[in-house]
Design a protein around this motif. Structure first.
Motif, PDB file in Angstrom:
ATOM      1  N   ALA A   1       0.473  -2.035   0.069  1.00 48.67           N
ATOM      2  CA  ALA A   1      -0.282  -0.182   0.205  1.00 48.67           C
ATOM      3  C   ALA A   1       0.692   1.796  -0.164  1.00 48.67           C
ATOM      4  CB  ALA A   1      -0.407  -0.312   1.330  1.00 48.67           C
ATOM      5  N   ASN A   2       0.396   2.187  -0.779  1.00 51.41           N
ATOM      6  CA  ASN A   2       0.167   3.556  -0.900  1.00 51.41           C
ATOM      7  C   ASN A   2       0.325   4.501   0.726  1.00 51.41           C
ATOM      8  OD1 ASN A   2       2.615   3.137  -3.100  1.00 51.41           O
ATOM      9  ND2 ASN A   2       0.800   3.382  -3.836  1.00 51.41           N
ATOM     10  N   ILE A   3       0.655   4.568   1.550  1.00 48.27           N
ATOM     11  CA  ILE A   3       0.327   5.332   2.364  1.00 48.27           C
ATOM     12  C   ILE A   3       0.676   6.550   3.246  1.00 48.27           C
ATOM     13  CG2 ILE A   3      -0.189   5.301   5.903  1.00 48.27           C
ATOM     14  CD1 ILE A   3      -0.865   1.968   4.967  1.00 48.27           C
ATOM     15  N   LEU A   4       0.638   7.431   3.688  1.00 54.52           N
ATOM     16  CA  LEU A   4       1.301   8.404   4.830  1.00 54.52           C
ATOM     17  C   LEU A   4       0.839   8.331   5.341  1.00 54.52           C
ATOM     18  CD1 LEU A   4       2.338  11.821   4.215  1.00 54.52           C
ATOM     19  CD2 LEU A   4      -0.297  12.545   3.795  1.00 54.52           C
ATOM     20  N   ALA A   5       2.000   9.091   6.530  1.00 58.82           N
ATOM     21  CA  ALA A   5       1.433   8.157   8.272  1.00 58.82           C
ATOM     22  C   ALA A   5       1.660  10.128   9.217  1.00 58.82           C
ATOM     23  CB  ALA A   5       1.842   7.480   8.481  1.00 58.82           C
ATOM     24  N   ILE A   6       1.213  10.397   9.509  1.00 63.46           N
ATOM     25  CA  ILE A   6       1.078  11.669  10.145  1.00 63.46           C
ATOM     26  C   ILE A   6       0.632  11.764  11.898  1.00 63.46           C
ATOM     27  CG2 ILE A   6       0.943  12.608   8.116  1.00 63.46           C
ATOM     28  CD1 ILE A   6      -1.796  14.257   9.780  1.00 63.46           C
ATOM     29  N   ASP A   7       1.711  12.729  13.142  1.00 61.51           N
ATOM     30  CA  ASP A   7       1.755  12.383  14.284  1.00 61.51           C
ATOM     31  C   ASP A   7       2.463  13.817  14.625  1.00 61.51           C
ATOM     32  OD1 ASP A   7       0.909  10.458  16.532  1.00 61.51           O
ATOM     33  OD2 ASP A   7       2.197  11.495  17.353  1.00 61.51           O
ATOM     34  N   THR A   8       1.371  13.793  16.005  1.00 58.04           N
ATOM     35  CA  THR A   8       1.426  15.593  16.392  1.00 58.04           C
ATOM     36  C   THR A   8       0.523  15.010  17.502  1.00 58.04           C
ATOM     37  OG1 THR A   8      -0.644  16.491  15.555  1.00 58.04           O
ATOM     38  CG2 THR A   8       1.292  17.271  14.641  1.00 58.04           C
ATOM     39  N   SER A   9       0.476  14.533  17.977  1.00 59.31           N
ATOM     40  CA  SER A   9       0.604  13.956  19.705  1.00 59.31           C
ATOM     41  C   SER A   9       0.757  14.142  20.419  1.00 59.31           C
ATOM     42  CB  SER A   9      -0.788  12.116  19.663  1.00 59.31           C
ATOM     43  OG  SER A   9       0.715  11.762  19.427  1.00 59.31           O
ATOM     44  N   SER A  10       1.947  14.334  20.113  1.00 57.93           N
ATOM     45  CA  SER A  10       3.433  14.761  21.408  1.00 57.93           C
ATOM     46  C   SER A  10       4.287  15.709  20.594  1.00 57.93           C
ATOM     47  CB  SER A  10       4.127  12.716  21.740  1.00 57.93           C
ATOM     48  OG  SER A  10       5.016  13.240  20.285  1.00 57.93           O
TER      49      SER A  10
ATOM     50  N   ILE B   1       4.334   3.038  19.888  1.00 52.90           N
ATOM     51  CA  ILE B   1       5.250   2.928  20.562  1.00 52.90           C
ATOM     52  C   ILE B   1       5.381   1.532  20.555  1.00 52.90           C
ATOM     53  CG2 ILE B   1       6.314   3.430  22.204  1.00 52.90           C
ATOM     54  CD1 ILE B   1       4.731   6.351  22.290  1.00 52.90           C
ATOM     55  N   ALA B   2       4.630   0.564  20.699  1.00 52.37           N
ATOM     56  CA  ALA B   2       5.104  -0.739  21.101  1.00 52.37           C
ATOM     57  C   ALA B   2       5.896  -1.135  18.759  1.00 52.37           C
ATOM     58  CB  ALA B   2       3.934  -1.174  21.284  1.00 52.37           C
ATOM     59  N   ALA B   3       4.752  -0.879  18.385  1.00 50.90           N
ATOM     60  CA  ALA B   3       5.431  -1.298  17.338  1.00 50.90           C
ATOM     61  C   ALA B   3       7.385  -1.404  17.137  1.00 50.90           C
ATOM     62  CB  ALA B   3       4.497  -0.757  15.769  1.00 50.90           C
TER      63      ALA B   3
ATOM     64  N   ILE C   1      11.905   6.042  24.108  1.00 49.76           N
ATOM     65  CA  ILE C   1      11.372   5.676  22.682  1.00 49.76           C
ATOM     66  C   ILE C   1      10.446   6.417  22.918  1.00 49.76           C
ATOM     67  CG2 ILE C   1       9.904   3.560  23.968  1.00 49.76           C
ATOM     68  CD1 ILE C   1      10.698   2.657  20.774  1.00 49.76           C
ATOM     69  N   ALA C   2      10.317   7.200  22.021  1.00 45.97           N
ATOM     70  CA  ALA C   2       8.250   8.027  22.119  1.00 45.97           C
ATOM     71  C   ALA C   2       7.924   7.762  20.500  1.00 45.97           C
ATOM     72  CB  ALA C   2       8.486   9.453  21.850  1.00 45.97           C
ATOM     73  N   VAL C   3       6.395   8.340  20.296  1.00 43.12           N
ATOM     74  CA  VAL C   3       6.011   8.043  19.360  1.00 43.12           C
ATOM     75  C   VAL C   3       6.055   8.717  18.227  1.00 43.12           C
ATOM     76  CG1 VAL C   3       4.043   9.883  19.655  1.00 43.12           C
ATOM     77  CG2 VAL C   3       3.229   8.594  18.336  1.00 43.12           C
ATOM     78  N   SER C   4       6.151   8.244  16.997  1.00 49.43           N
ATOM     79  CA  SER C   4       6.688   8.599  16.027  1.00 49.43           C
ATOM     80  C   SER C   4       5.596   8.617  14.919  1.00 49.43           C
ATOM     81  CB  SER C   4       8.252   8.574  15.730  1.00 49.43           C
ATOM     82  OG  SER C   4       8.258   7.120  14.234  1.00 49.43           O
ATOM     83  N   ALA C   5       5.772   9.151  13.532  1.00 43.13           N
ATOM     84  CA  ALA C   5       5.020   8.016  11.818  1.00 43.13           C
ATOM     85  C   ALA C   5       5.505   6.924  11.869  1.00 43.13           C
ATOM     86  CB  ALA C   5       5.137   9.780  11.105  1.00 43.13           C
ATOM     87  N   LEU C   6       7.218   7.094  11.653  1.00 45.77           N
ATOM     88  CA  LEU C   6       7.509   5.535  11.288  1.00 45.77           C
ATOM     89  C   LEU C   6       6.270   4.779  12.794  1.00 45.77           C
ATOM     90  CD1 LEU C   6      10.758   5.635  11.031  1.00 45.77           C
ATOM     91  CD2 LEU C   6       9.167   5.341   9.424  1.00 45.77           C
ATOM     92  N   GLY C   7       6.230   4.432  13.555  1.00 44.77           N
ATOM     93  CA  GLY C   7       5.521   3.866  14.376  1.00 44.77           C
ATOM     94  C   GLY C   7       3.656   3.552  14.067  1.00 44.77           C
ATOM     95  N   ILE C   8       3.252   4.766  13.807  1.00 43.78           N
ATOM     96  CA  ILE C   8       1.781   4.810  13.178  1.00 43.78           C
ATOM     97  C   ILE C   8       1.741   4.515  11.768  1.00 43.78           C
ATOM     98  CG2 ILE C   8       0.314   6.873  12.411  1.00 43.78           C
ATOM     99  CD1 ILE C   8       0.488   6.810  15.184  1.00 43.78           C
TER     100      ILE C   8
END
Length: 240
Positions: A2-11, A100-102, A193-200
């Protein structure tokens, strides 16, 4: 793939990742103060342009829905909604602790210990912690064991946990690490370790394969805390 864009601004970070046909993801991840709202869309535009790819050619947009910083979560969800509506794309909502778990299972420290059960615990502010247990799987991402909890640092349940990761460790120290009764020193910890778009993105790819994307109208932030401030009466009662 799949072609997926992932974003995160929760932190406290603005984070964007783009995966195209299983190639190495493009990734940008920077600490910000209050500037994520000015950075997010230009980053996405630049990343797509550099990849010679159009927004409408994506299969889905993945976004971190929290729990996390209230304003940041709202920003990420609103951006994903706007982008998805403009191109009629499905969205993939990803909980920040799942992301984060991923990520944590890919770290050398985790792989060295190879625990069956582990916990993600992150600072929720207001002297509280978001936490949840996971079970490691061989072929898939970790499976969340129950719902995400909110509690005082010393009230988390570390029973059966061999590995603990997340910002709550650095913020609350021994209040978290000694939460077991009796306390144990056998739990390995990753406080950085913290949340990032790679984990998303990692979570979103699996969810996409399992057919777990959703319509943009169903996208909502994940709120664990019901309220973020005390009323005047509640504050006065606390001082009695």
């Amino acid at each position: 793939m799949a072609n997926i864009l992932a974003i995160d601004t929760s932190s406290a970070w603005c984070s964007v990742a783009l995966s195209l046909d299983g190639q190495e993801p493009a990734f940008r991840h920077e600490a910000v103060t209050a500037g994520a709202s000015q950075l997010l869309l230009p980053w996405i535009e630049a990343m797509l342009e550099a990849s010679n790819f159009k927004l409408g050619e994506l299969d889905a947009i993945a976004v971190g829905i929290g729990p996390g910083a209230f304003t940041g979560v709202r920003l990420g969800v609103a951006a994903a909604q706007g982008l998805a509506i403009s191109q009629r794309l499905p969205v993939i909502p990803v909980a920040s602790l799942d992301a984060i778990a991923a990520q944590v299972i890919q770290t050398p420290a985790f792989q060295k210990i190879n625990p069956k059960h582990f916990m993600i615990a992150v600072d929720a502010r207001m002297d509280e912690v978001y936490w949840v247990k996971y079970e490691k799987c061989e072929q898939k991402l970790p499976v969340r064991m129950g719902n995400i909890h909110l509690s005082k640092p010393e009230d988390i349940d570390l029973t059966g946990i061999q590995y603990l990761a997340g910002s709550a460790i650095k913020e609350y120290g021994e209040r978290v690490l000694q939460a077991t009764k009796p306390p144990t020193s056998e739990i390995a910890a990753d406080p950085d370790i913290a949340v990032s778009a790679l984990g998303i993105l990692d979570v979103a790819i699996q969810m996409q394969q399992e057919g777990r994307s959703c319509d943009v109208q169903d996208l909502e932030p994940l709120y664990i805390r019901d309220k973020v401030a005390l009323t005047t009466a509640e504050r006065m009662e606390a001082f009695k």
